[in-house]
Scaffold this motif. Sequence first.
Motif, short mmCIF file in Angstrom:
data_model
loop_
_atom_site.label_atom_id
_atom_site.label_comp_id
_atom_site.label_asym_id
_atom_site.label_seq_id
_atom_site.Cartn_x
_atom_site.Cartn_y
_atom_site.Cartn_z
N TRP A 146 4.81 13.83 -24.57
CA TRP A 146 5.73 12.78 -24.15
C TRP A 146 6.93 12.26 -25.05
O TRP A 146 6.66 12.33 -26.12
N THR A 168 0.66 3.57 -21.92
CA THR A 168 0.04 3.12 -20.89
C THR A 168 -0.36 4.41 -19.90
O THR A 168 -1.55 4.48 -19.69
N THR A 169 0.66 5.12 -19.65
CA THR A 169 0.76 6.19 -18.63
C THR A 169 -0.52 7.26 -19.25
O THR A 169 -1.17 7.57 -18.76
N ARG A 219 5.35 1.85 -22.03
CA ARG A 219 5.01 2.37 -20.38
C ARG A 219 4.44 3.71 -20.86
O ARG A 219 3.53 4.19 -20.01
N THR A 220 4.95 4.47 -21.53
CA THR A 220 4.55 5.77 -21.94
C THR A 220 3.14 5.79 -22.42
O THR A 220 2.14 6.70 -21.94
N GLN A 228 -4.05 5.92 -19.50
CA GLN A 228 -4.77 5.83 -18.17
C GLN A 228 -4.95 7.29 -17.72
O GLN A 228 -5.62 7.10 -16.59
N ASP A 229 -4.26 8.21 -17.85
CA ASP A 229 -4.48 9.73 -17.09
C ASP A 229 -5.16 10.38 -17.91
O ASP A 229 -4.32 11.54 -18.62
#
Length: 168
Positions: free
Chosen positions: A89, A104-105, A101-102, A108-109
């Motif tokens: 990322w 967290t994304t 935000r990055t 979580q994935d």
Amino acid sequence: MPGECEGDHPADLAAELDIERDVFFIGWRGHEELPAGLNCADLMVAPAVNEPFGMVYLEAMACGTPPIATTTGGPARTIKPAGHHATGWLVAPDDPHDLARTLTTAIQDTAERQRRGTNGRQHIQASASSPTSSGPTTSPTASQKTSDQTYAMPSAPGVPTVANPTPR
């Protein structure tokens, strides 16, 4: 892990935010310990601004650990941030909200982290296997990481590949 801190030291920031009990700093480690650390990590995050090359991002990808970096310097040219072949990322420099935000994304994935880790490792392996490189690596994909394997990471072109110690 190896590296330098830009700005306030993270331990000081953790104390200021009263989150010392929620974070753990392993302290400085020698470069020879980097593969073991990267192989244990879910992500490698180094949002440096204007990093000219960024070998550590390539080392992370070689270990199947997707990196998060900024859209500046070398990482912007070596990390694929989107699409079927994404390897990590990229975030805007000096933008803590984009970084949060990055993170967290990515956290979580799990499936997306593994996909990007696998893509990154394959990308490095293909680069290291090219006629101008030092040869292929033997590290497993992100989904194959285990504690009983030895990992190898490619060095810069023209520099021999270095086999690294088995993670502890």
